[in-house]
Design a protein around this motif. Sequence first.
Motif: not given
Length: 74
Positions: A65, A61, A39, A42-43, A8, A57-59
């Motif tokens: 991580t 997809n 992305l 994502s949030e 990111y 970042i909340k992804n």
Amino acid sequence: GGCSGFQYQLAFDNAKPGDKVFEHDGVKILVDQKSYLFLNDSEVDYTDSLYGAGFAIKNPNAKSTCGCGQSFSA
């Protein structure tokens, strides 16, 4: 890339042709077309905790991580 594959990155920039532009409360987020594939949905949020402050970042997809949350694999 990061330790889990993709990394990111947040930076100040101007929109370029083809960029996806999202706006919330006057803040614009730009995402290039290629990155949007990874992305989508994502949030982005700002967190402030005992561990530090910064953007998170909340992804949905991301398949996995890294421990620091700065990279992911899809």
